[in-house]
Design an enzyme around this catalytic site. Sequence first.
Site, PDB file in Angstrom:
ATOM      1  CG  ASP A  59      -7.599   0.172   3.293  1.00  0.00           C
ATOM      2  OD1 ASP A  59      -8.382  -0.679   2.848  1.00  0.00           O
ATOM      3  OD2 ASP A  59      -6.364   0.122   3.112  1.00  0.00           O
ATOM      4  CE  LYS A 118      -4.037  -2.196   2.017  1.00  0.00           C
ATOM      5  NZ  LYS A 118      -5.105  -2.148   3.037  1.00  0.00           N
TER       6      LYS A 118
END
Length: 273
Positions: A101, A65
């Site tokens: 997220d 990420k």
Amino acid sequence: MNRYAVFGQPIAHSLSPRIHAAFGAQFGIAIDYRAIEAGRETFAATLEAFARDGGRGANVTLPLKEDAVVLCDALSDRARRCGSVNTLLREGERWAGDSTDGVGLLRDLARHGIDARGLRVLLLGAGGAARAAAFAFLDAGARELVVTNRTAARAQALAHVLGPPARTCAWDALRHQAAFDLVVNATSAGHAGDAFDWPLAAGATPAACYDLSYGRAARPFLAAARAAHARAMHDGLGMLVEQAAESFERWHGVRPETTPVHEQVRAMLDARG
């Protein structure tokens, strides 16, 4: 057909292809969405090959990420703030990055009746998913956010970027902390299958515990939380579905219903054992 994928390592267990297929079925959209194994050393080349082969969008999971940030020519405000990207959108010859997220986490917590506003939160971990969660908690009005990590420098760097009311605490010093309203595990420790080393004092019973992982990877932390008599325990399957819905909307321009898909993948996960 445009192609979509999730990149990570390991990735064979991912439920994302099934989730996006279920979302597509709600709108009659045929989805070519695959799980692609890529480590940090191979991610850039694998993503480039994916784009050449018609890739139009991708999700990114552990451990990529933060690496995905530098591969983007444009970033959303939330991705720029947290320094983490889990959603990629192909725009011409470049990648645009977003982080879904945090909003996915908050939506799933709300589904469990947990409002982060005014809570004292302990965040275990300081990687890409942790960074997105941290900013989401502050935006949601958490009263205090304590960040800890086995590598203290990473926790300190994250807390510095966050600013008050975030602060750090050394992992070994957590046993001296008072009880938290919410303990969130954003480490990858559970993926190895080992028992989770519960860091809090025996009398510091948290109101709720949440693991950003799901399935087998979440079991060690949730078992430790149960042994510590936490009053509520949840894995991150709902977060996975909610962040996927955000990605789907970015790619296709329509918002899917998440409740039936969550129920479907939960049954599928339970059947796996």
